[in-house]
Motif scaffolding. Sequence first.
Motif, PDB file in Angstrom:
ATOM      1  N   GLU A   1       1.061  -1.146  -0.252  1.00 50.14           N
ATOM      2  CA  GLU A   1      -0.545  -0.062   0.481  1.00 50.14           C
ATOM      3  C   GLU A   1       0.859   1.140  -0.181  1.00 50.14           C
ATOM      4  OE1 GLU A   1      -4.278  -1.683   1.707  1.00 50.14           O
ATOM      5  OE2 GLU A   1      -2.592  -1.505   4.050  1.00 50.14           O
ATOM      6  N   LEU A   2       2.082   0.920   0.316  1.00 54.34           N
ATOM      7  CA  LEU A   2       2.640   2.380   0.521  1.00 54.34           C
ATOM      8  C   LEU A   2       3.101   2.804  -0.608  1.00 54.34           C
ATOM      9  CD1 LEU A   2       5.218   2.404   4.157  1.00 54.34           C
ATOM     10  CD2 LEU A   2       3.377   4.452   2.977  1.00 54.34           C
ATOM     11  N   ALA A   3       4.163   1.469  -1.546  1.00 52.27           N
ATOM     12  CA  ALA A   3       4.625   1.665  -2.798  1.00 52.27           C
ATOM     13  C   ALA A   3       3.822   1.924  -3.612  1.00 52.27           C
ATOM     14  CB  ALA A   3       5.396   0.254  -2.988  1.00 52.27           C
ATOM     15  N   GLY A   4       2.659   1.818  -3.666  1.00 46.66           N
ATOM     16  CA  GLY A   4       1.774   2.456  -4.600  1.00 46.66           C
ATOM     17  C   GLY A   4       1.431   3.338  -4.301  1.00 46.66           C
ATOM     18  N   THR A   5       0.582   4.281  -3.053  1.00 50.59           N
ATOM     19  CA  THR A   5       0.690   5.336  -2.816  1.00 50.59           C
ATOM     20  C   THR A   5       1.429   6.472  -3.439  1.00 50.59           C
ATOM     21  OG1 THR A   5      -0.874   4.292  -0.915  1.00 50.59           O
ATOM     22  CG2 THR A   5      -0.864   7.140  -1.443  1.00 50.59           C
ATOM     23  N   ILE A   6       3.241   5.702  -2.970  1.00 50.20           N
ATOM     24  CA  ILE A   6       4.226   6.536  -3.264  1.00 50.20           C
ATOM     25  C   ILE A   6       4.242   6.802  -4.603  1.00 50.20           C
ATOM     26  CG2 ILE A   6       6.685   7.196  -3.143  1.00 50.20           C
ATOM     27  CD1 ILE A   6       5.830   6.056  -0.792  1.00 50.20           C
ATOM     28  N   ALA A   7       4.108   5.769  -5.957  1.00 52.94           N
ATOM     29  CA  ALA A   7       4.353   6.031  -7.150  1.00 52.94           C
ATOM     30  C   ALA A   7       3.493   7.112  -7.078  1.00 52.94           C
ATOM     31  CB  ALA A   7       4.128   4.731  -7.489  1.00 52.94           C
ATOM     32  N   GLU A   8       2.131   6.752  -6.930  1.00 55.89           N
ATOM     33  CA  GLU A   8       0.962   7.457  -7.321  1.00 55.89           C
ATOM     34  C   GLU A   8       0.869   9.147  -7.567  1.00 55.89           C
ATOM     35  OE1 GLU A   8      -3.196   5.042  -7.826  1.00 55.89           O
ATOM     36  OE2 GLU A   8      -2.612   6.192  -5.952  1.00 55.89           O
ATOM     37  N   LEU A   9       1.493   9.462  -6.007  1.00 56.58           N
ATOM     38  CA  LEU A   9       1.677  11.014  -5.816  1.00 56.58           C
ATOM     39  C   LEU A   9       3.249  11.222  -6.688  1.00 56.58           C
ATOM     40  CD1 LEU A   9       1.343  12.800  -2.631  1.00 56.58           C
ATOM     41  CD2 LEU A   9       3.464  11.215  -1.828  1.00 56.58           C
ATOM     42  N   ALA A  10       4.148  10.664  -6.549  1.00 57.23           N
ATOM     43  CA  ALA A  10       4.821  11.127  -7.507  1.00 57.23           C
ATOM     44  C   ALA A  10       4.624  10.828  -8.650  1.00 57.23           C
ATOM     45  CB  ALA A  10       6.038   9.731  -7.589  1.00 57.23           C
ATOM     46  N   ARG A  11       3.606  10.693 -10.006  1.00 54.72           N
ATOM     47  CA  ARG A  11       2.801  10.172 -10.834  1.00 54.72           C
ATOM     48  C   ARG A  11       1.707  10.919 -11.557  1.00 54.72           C
ATOM     49  NH1 ARG A  11       7.433   7.600 -10.659  1.00 54.72           N
ATOM     50  NH2 ARG A  11       7.065   4.859 -10.393  1.00 54.72           N
ATOM     51  N   HIS A  12       1.381  11.418 -10.221  1.00 53.29           N
ATOM     52  CA  HIS A  12      -0.244  11.978 -10.878  1.00 53.29           C
ATOM     53  C   HIS A  12      -0.817  13.129  -9.627  1.00 53.29           C
ATOM     54  CE1 HIS A  12      -1.183   8.199 -13.021  1.00 53.29           C
ATOM     55  NE2 HIS A  12      -1.216   7.305 -11.600  1.00 53.29           N
ATOM     56  N   THR A  13      -0.038  13.328  -8.893  1.00 56.00           N
ATOM     57  CA  THR A  13      -0.070  14.702  -7.285  1.00 56.00           C
ATOM     58  C   THR A  13       0.752  15.455  -8.028  1.00 56.00           C
ATOM     59  OG1 THR A  13      -1.409  13.235  -6.368  1.00 56.00           O
ATOM     60  CG2 THR A  13      -1.027  15.327  -5.618  1.00 56.00           C
ATOM     61  N   LEU A  14       2.271  15.000  -7.730  1.00 55.96           N
ATOM     62  CA  LEU A  14       3.500  16.086  -8.059  1.00 55.96           C
ATOM     63  C   LEU A  14       3.606  16.826  -9.378  1.00 55.96           C
ATOM     64  CD1 LEU A  14       5.155  14.317  -5.031  1.00 55.96           C
ATOM     65  CD2 LEU A  14       3.439  16.769  -4.646  1.00 55.96           C
TER      66      LEU A  14
END
Lengths: 420, 420
Positions: free
Chosen positions: B174-187
Motif C-alpha cells: 500500500e505504501l509503494a502504490g500510494t507513493i508511486a501515485e503521489l509521484a506520478r499523478h499528484t506532484l
Amino acid sequence: MTQAQPPHRVVVVGGGFGGLSVVKGLAGAPVAITLIDRRNHHLFQPLLYQVATASLATSEIAWPIRSLVRDRPEVTTLLATVTGVDVATQRVRFEDGTAIAYDTLVLATGARHAYFGHDEWEPFAPGLKTIEDATTIRRRILMAFEDAERESDPARQRALLTFVIVGGGPTGVELAGTIAELARHTLPPEFRNIDPGSAQVVLVESGPRVLRGYPDSLSDYASRSLAALGVEVALGRAVSEVAADHVIFGDRRLETRTVLWAAGVRASPAAQWLGAPTDGAGRVKVAPDLTAPGHPQVFVVGDTASVLDRKGRPAPGIAPAATQEGRYVARAIKARLRRASRPRPFRYRHPGSLAQIGKQSAVIDFGVVRLKGEIAWWLWGLAHIYFLIGARTRLAVALNWVWIHARNQRSARLITQGKS
Amino acid sequence: MTQAQPPHRVVVVGGGFGGLSVVKGLAGAPVAITLIDRRNHHLFQPLLYQVATASLATSEIAWPIRSLVRDRPEVTTLLATVTGVDVATQRVRFEDGTAIAYDTLVLATGARHAYFGHDEWEPFAPGLKTIEDATTIRRRILMAFEDAERESDPARQRALLTFVIVGGGPTGVELAGTIAELARHTLPPEFRNIDPGSAQVVLVESGPRVLRGYPDSLSDYASRSLAALGVEVALGRAVSEVAADHVIFGDRRLETRTVLWAAGVRASPAAQWLGAPTDGAGRVKVAPDLTAPGHPQVFVVGDTASVLDRKGRPAPGIAPAATQEGRYVARAIKARLRRASRPRPFRYRHPGSLAQIGKQSAVIDFGVVRLKGEIAWWLWGLAHIYFLIGARTRLAVALNWVWIHARNQRSARLITQGKS
C-alpha cells in the motif's frame, strides 16, 4: 541586432496572504517569479486558534504552497530559509550558502509573537503563529486535563485546571472562549475523577477593555459573552511574571500550568536584511508605494511592513491588509514593466473586524453596521469559509463546525509528540 | 452481616482494537473498568499508510479514547505509561511510581516494528505504527521532492527521487502504490526543476512473492498492478544494509535518501512483565482461553499475544483478530463473574484479507470468493469507511478519497516539525 529580453525576475519571500496576493496579482505579466517560504504550506492564520483548541485539523487550514500555483508555469516554488538580502548585487541569500538574483524583490515574511523583552517567558507561555505552535498549545491544554485526572493533590489539580490567556485582542478572546467551551461542554462526560467544567479560564488584558479597536459597545458585549461562557476577564493588569507553575498580573498571583500568549508580535528580521528604519515592533517603515526607503526594487508587505492608513493610523496586522498590499505591489510592478506612471500611494481600506466568542456568538464591526450575537456568528462563519481555499476544505471545515454545534464533539483532540 | 460487594476491577492496558473490544464486550457487566493507554487516542491502523502518504489527516483516523467510552460511567480512562505488572499482588505499575490494583488484567499492548536485530537501521528506515511514525514518513517523502527540486547535482537528485520500501506485505504494497501515485499523478504539475514522475519506487521483499498469505493469483495480480503504477518489485532479496544514503538488498546497491520499513514487528514487552513464554516475535504464548500460562487472572490479546487458529496457524496481526480476541475475553470474564462454566477455547475466524493497490485497484481474499481490480477497490473502500468510528469521520474520509480520485489532490500534504 536585438535579443529576446529575459523576463523580469520577481522574487517573493513568504507564502502568506501578502506574498500569495502579489503572485496572484502578477498573473499574465511578463515575469519569472520565484516564491520562497521556509514552510511548505500557506496557513489560514485567522482559524489557527481552532487548531490549538482541537476544533479543526491542521490540514483544513493549510495548503501546500506549490499546489496553489500549480497552474502558473512561470512561478517556481522553493522550500528554503532566507537569511539575508544583498541589496547591492540584488540577491537573496539562503541558509545553505546559495543565493538567487532578483530584479524586483517582495518581502512578505510576517511576524512572530513577542514578549516585550521577556523572552524567558516563551517556554511557559507559547504563542500562536505556526502549525507547530497550535499543536503545542493543543497538547498543553489537553494534557492539563489528563494530568489533573490522575492528580490526587487538590492544589496541584486546581493549578492544572487553571488556564490563563494573556492579551485581549481577537486571538486572546477566541482562545479563551473556545477553551471555556471545551472545558464546560465537550469534556465533562469523559472524566471520572475531575470535573472539567470547573476549570478556571482567565483572560488578562493590560488595557481597559478587550478587543481594543472595536467600538466600546462591541467590546462590552464581548466581555459579557465571555463571562457567560465562564471566562474571567481581568482588565487593566499587565503581566509581570510568567513561570512554569504560576503567573503574576497586577497584584494577583495565580497558580497555573497553562499560560497562553496572545499579547504582542514582532516583525520578521526583514528590516535588518535591508538596514531599513523600523517602528517599535520591528516593521519596515515603508514609503507610500510600499517600497523600502532607498530601495526602489524592494517592496515590503504584510505584518513585516509598517503602513499608514488614510487617517495616519497603522494598518492592522490582519489578512485583508496583507492582501490589499500584495495586490497593490503587483499593480506597481506591472506599471513599472509597462513604464507607465507610478500608481497613486497605497491606501488601506478596512473591510471590517470580526471575532468569534464561542460557538454561538461573534462581534462584527463594519464601521456603520455593527453586529453581535448569533447573526454575527453566522456571518463570521460564512466569511471564514468563503476565504478558505478549495471546495474540499470548505466542506470539511463546515462539517466540523456542524459537529461541534450539534454534538459538542471536537474532531481534532489528538495529543501528539507528547509521549512516545 | 453482609456488605455490598465492591465491583470486580478489570484493568485493560491498551486502547487499540483488542482493548476497546474487551471494554465494549463488558457493557452491562458488574465491573469497574480502568482503560489505560500511553496515547490519548485510538488509532485506525489499517489506514495509517494514508496519513504517511498525505492522503488523510491524522484526526480522520484517530479518536480520543475517553470520548469513545464517554457513555460508560463505569469506565475510567487513564493516559499513563505502564512499566510493569506485579502478578503476586495483582497490581499494574506506572512510570511515575504509582500503581493500580486489578482483579482481572487484560494486556492489549500491541507491537512495534522490528529490524531483525538491526536496530541501527531504524533512523534511516522508519516504520509505521504510530501517528508520529506517519508524520515522520510523510515529512521524509515530501522533503525528498523538495530537496530534489533545489539540488543541482544529478546523482544526488536521482538518490533523492529514489524510494525504497522494505517488506511486501499489505503495508509495504500500500505504501509503494500510494507513493508511486503521489509521484506520478499528484506532484508533476507543481515542480519546475525536476520531474516527480521520474521517481523510482522499489518494493523489496525477501520472499518469492508479495502479499504472502494471499492466494498466488492475487499476489501475481498485486505485482502486476504495482508494476503498472511504476513500482519496481524486487523479490527474493533480503536487505543486508541500510544507511543514510543507500540500501543494499541481495547483490544490489541503490543510492537513496528514503527507505521505509514495513518488514517486521516485535510485540510489546508484556511477556517480560509476566515472565511468560514467548514466540520468536516476543508474543505471549497464551493458553486456549487467552490467559497467560500460570496467570488465570491475566488475559493477553491482539498483537502482543500468540494465538493459534483452527489449523494450528498463528492468528495474523490484524484488527479483526484483536477484536475477536477482545470479544472472547469479555465473554470469559462475564462467565467467571456468573461462576458459569468456562467458555470453549478461543477460535480465530479469518474474515478475509484486503489490500489496496493505488487509488483504483485492490485485492480481496474471502477464501472461496476472490476479488481484484476496481470492484475490489470499492469493496475495500466501503469496508474501511464502515469500520471507521462516527459519521463525521466517515464523511471526511470519503470526501478526501473523492478528491484524490477526481483531482489527484491529496489534502494532507503538510510538512511539519521539519523546519522551524
